[in-house]
Design a protein around this motif. Structure first.
Motif, PDB file in Angstrom:
ATOM      1  N   LEU A   1       0.847  -1.256   0.038  1.00 49.03           N
ATOM      2  CA  LEU A   1      -0.103  -0.086  -0.010  1.00 49.03           C
ATOM      3  C   LEU A   1       0.872   1.314  -0.087  1.00 49.03           C
ATOM      4  CD1 LEU A   1      -2.684   1.365   0.156  1.00 49.03           C
ATOM      5  CD2 LEU A   1      -2.898   1.259   2.624  1.00 49.03           C
ATOM      6  N   THR A   2       2.120   1.238   0.631  1.00 50.55           N
ATOM      7  CA  THR A   2       2.933   2.295   0.794  1.00 50.55           C
ATOM      8  C   THR A   2       3.506   2.551  -0.536  1.00 50.55           C
ATOM      9  OG1 THR A   2       3.486   1.658   2.819  1.00 50.55           O
ATOM     10  CG2 THR A   2       5.072   3.405   1.781  1.00 50.55           C
ATOM     11  N   ASP A   3       3.715   1.573  -1.455  1.00 53.07           N
ATOM     12  CA  ASP A   3       4.266   1.716  -2.782  1.00 53.07           C
ATOM     13  C   ASP A   3       3.376   2.602  -3.583  1.00 53.07           C
ATOM     14  OD1 ASP A   3       7.250   0.665  -2.297  1.00 53.07           O
ATOM     15  OD2 ASP A   3       6.076  -1.045  -1.902  1.00 53.07           O
TER      16      ASP A   3
ATOM     17  N   ARG B   1       4.766   7.159   7.583  1.00 53.26           N
ATOM     18  CA  ARG B   1       5.818   8.054   7.309  1.00 53.26           C
ATOM     19  C   ARG B   1       5.324   8.426   5.731  1.00 53.26           C
ATOM     20  NH1 ARG B   1       9.895   5.484   8.168  1.00 53.26           N
ATOM     21  NH2 ARG B   1      10.409   4.619   5.965  1.00 53.26           N
ATOM     22  N   ALA B   2       4.819   7.670   4.823  1.00 52.98           N
ATOM     23  CA  ALA B   2       4.613   8.100   3.539  1.00 52.98           C
ATOM     24  C   ALA B   2       3.216   8.948   3.606  1.00 52.98           C
ATOM     25  CB  ALA B   2       4.196   6.637   2.737  1.00 52.98           C
TER      26      ALA B   2
ATOM     27  N   HIS C   1       0.267   9.025  -6.276  1.00 49.94           N
ATOM     28  CA  HIS C   1      -0.201  10.358  -5.613  1.00 49.94           C
ATOM     29  C   HIS C   1      -0.110  11.525  -6.650  1.00 49.94           C
ATOM     30  CE1 HIS C   1       1.528  14.079  -3.450  1.00 49.94           C
ATOM     31  NE2 HIS C   1       0.613  13.564  -2.743  1.00 49.94           N
ATOM     32  N   ASP C   2       0.562  11.654  -7.716  1.00 52.52           N
ATOM     33  CA  ASP C   2       0.691  12.530  -8.515  1.00 52.52           C
ATOM     34  C   ASP C   2      -0.321  12.457  -9.794  1.00 52.52           C
ATOM     35  OD1 ASP C   2       1.784  10.427 -10.132  1.00 52.52           O
ATOM     36  OD2 ASP C   2       3.594  11.876 -10.967  1.00 52.52           O
TER      37      ASP C   2
END
Length: 466
Positions: free
Chosen positions: A223-225, A255-256, A231-232
């Motif tokens: 999920l972090t990746d 942290r992400a 995101h963009d």
């Protein structure tokens, strides 16, 4: 042959996953030529997308279904469909209970609605509940919102919580590829959507079933990746995700979320109980100490983050002392919202067969006490918003007051303020909070439209006049 003038109505019970499935099925029906109607009794096709996680939700389904079954006896051309978790759980037995049903279909078959209806229109009574691999969905959902959209990232669940029917009705975990998720989000951005909620029954388990590993030995896709990868996405201003499992919630993910500007500071992480022995009986795979450390870590990175959760009162064998451990966890953490429920035995789950069930009176008493604490705490948490400037993504008109619009803070608090929805829908608006309630806010807008306020988050905004 389908008459394109026909009307459909979908009633959805239960979770966000069900809502997302209903949007997809509505999209399929509209491609087939059906038109939406608000009035179920004016529809030629009725679809109930069901939830079986609580007995009360299941009984509501049968109440609705009974009225439509009586209607079908007078109008044989009415198409009657039961979808979702109750359908998966009961299967063919539903046809004996409600013989007027044309189609019984489990959640894994939502994308196959058109094919299944073709069998119905050929004169068959259809049951589709067998496990299948969910193929990538190319249908376009009929979105209930013009601003915010659900995007499924993982289907099913591999957990075996002793109270939960989800693994049995939604199947094993199946993650979509990052490219497919990104492509859907890009299309939503082109259509003008501003907020995406990534959905999974157990979303932080995303990617465990996808191939590949990193040199460090972790899964290539997590999920972090995924958050970094999407995101963009052009046009999308906000990203949320739900529902998280404490077993897999990592500091790397936290942290992400703190580093990625579009990811909102709102986390829904069910704890279910504050007692370790009960958590073990529930097969949750964590302790209350680990849960507390997760929340402490979130607030270390994002001190003002909103935290919501789920809790069960009256699980089999729960003592008064164990219940008080749940109350203490809630008091210590300070939640913005806790969804509560009295334990409800569900068919096919281990806990339903245990002989240490609590009485309905005890469960009702504990649920009332739990709800009182949750409401009190939500009111206290809301106080921090008073007189603050918050950024609101405007979603719709306030249906109780046509002079107001409604939207949410980044922390997911519903907020109302004066404005014209035709001008403000989809805009990010700076407001000053003037009234606080347990679960909603009232505000005054601070006027001035600004484009591209920050280089990282595109979109039109209304900002504070300097």
């Amino acid at each position: 042959m389908l008459d394109p003038s026909r009307r459909y109505h979908i009633t959805t019970f239960g979770c966000q996953m069900n809502k997302a499935d209903s949007e997809r099925m509505a999209g399929i029906l509209e491609v087939m030529g059906y038109e939406w109607t608000e009035d179920a009794f004016d529809a030629d096709l009725i679809l109930y997308n069901t939830c079986s996680i609580r007995d009360s939700a299941e009984q509501k389904v049968y109440s609705h279904l009974g009225r439509q079954a009586a209607r079908k006896q007078e109008n044989p051309n009415l198409t009657l469909i039961l979808a979702g978790c109750v359908a998966q759980q009961e299967g063919e037995a539903l046809l004996r209970r409600v013989p007027e049903l044309d189609l019984v279909m489990g959640p894994q078959h939502a994308n196959r609605l058109e094919d299944l209806l073709e069998q119905v229109f050929n004169g068959n009574q259809v049951v589709a509940t067998e496990p299948i691999h969910i193929v990538e969905d190319i249908t376009k959902p009929r979105r209930d919102s013009q601003v915010s959209a659900w995007v499924n990232v993982i289907y099913g669940c591999n957990e075996r919580c002793t109270y939960c029917v989800v693994p049995g009705v939604r199947g094993v975990e199946q993650s979509r590829t990052p490219d497919a998720i990104r492509a859907e989000m890009e299309e939503l951005g082109r259509q003008g959507y501003k907020e995406i909620t990534l959905l999974g029954q157990n979303i932080d388990a995303y990617g465990r079933d996808l191939p590949g590993a990193t040199p460090e030995g972790r899964h290539k896709h997590t999920l972090t990746d995924l958050l970094h990868f999407v995101h963009d996405t052009p046009g999308i201003d906000r990203i949320r995700f739900a529902t998280s499992h404490p077993r897999y919630f990592t500091e790397r993910l936290i942290r992400a979320c703190a580093e990625l500007p579009k990811v909102c500071e709102h986390f829904h992480i069910p704890f279910q109980s504050g007692d370790n022995d009960l958590l073990k009986a529930m097969a949750r795979g964590y302790t209350h100490e680990k849960y507390r450390r997760i929340i402490e870590t979130i607030r270390g990175y994002m001190p003002d983050a909103s935290i919501s959760a789920d809790a069960i009162a009256g699980f089999p064998g729960e003592t008064e002392a164990q219940f008080e451990n749940t109350l203490k966890l809630i008091e210590d953490i300070g939640f913005d919202l806790v969804n509560t429920a009295a334990y409800s035995p569900r068919p096919g789950t281990p806990a339903a067969l245990w002989d240490n069930q609590l009485s309905e009176e005890v469960k009702k008493d504990r649920l009332q006490r739990l709800n009182h604490l949750v409401s009190t705490q939500a009111s206290e948490r809301s106080q921090r918003y008073h007189d603050r400037v918050e950024e609101i993504l405007v979603e719709d008109q306030n249906h109780k007051d046509s002079t107001q619009v409604m939207g949410r803070t980044r922390g997911n608090r519903l907020t109302f303020f004066a404005g014209d929805i035709n001008e403000l829908r989809g805009k990010l608006v700076s407001v000053k909070i003037t009234e606080v309630r347990s679960f909603s806010l009232t505000a005054e807008p601070l006027l001035r439209t600004v484009n591209q306020i920050t280089p990282t988050i595109a979109g039109s905004r209304i900002a504070l006049i300097p």
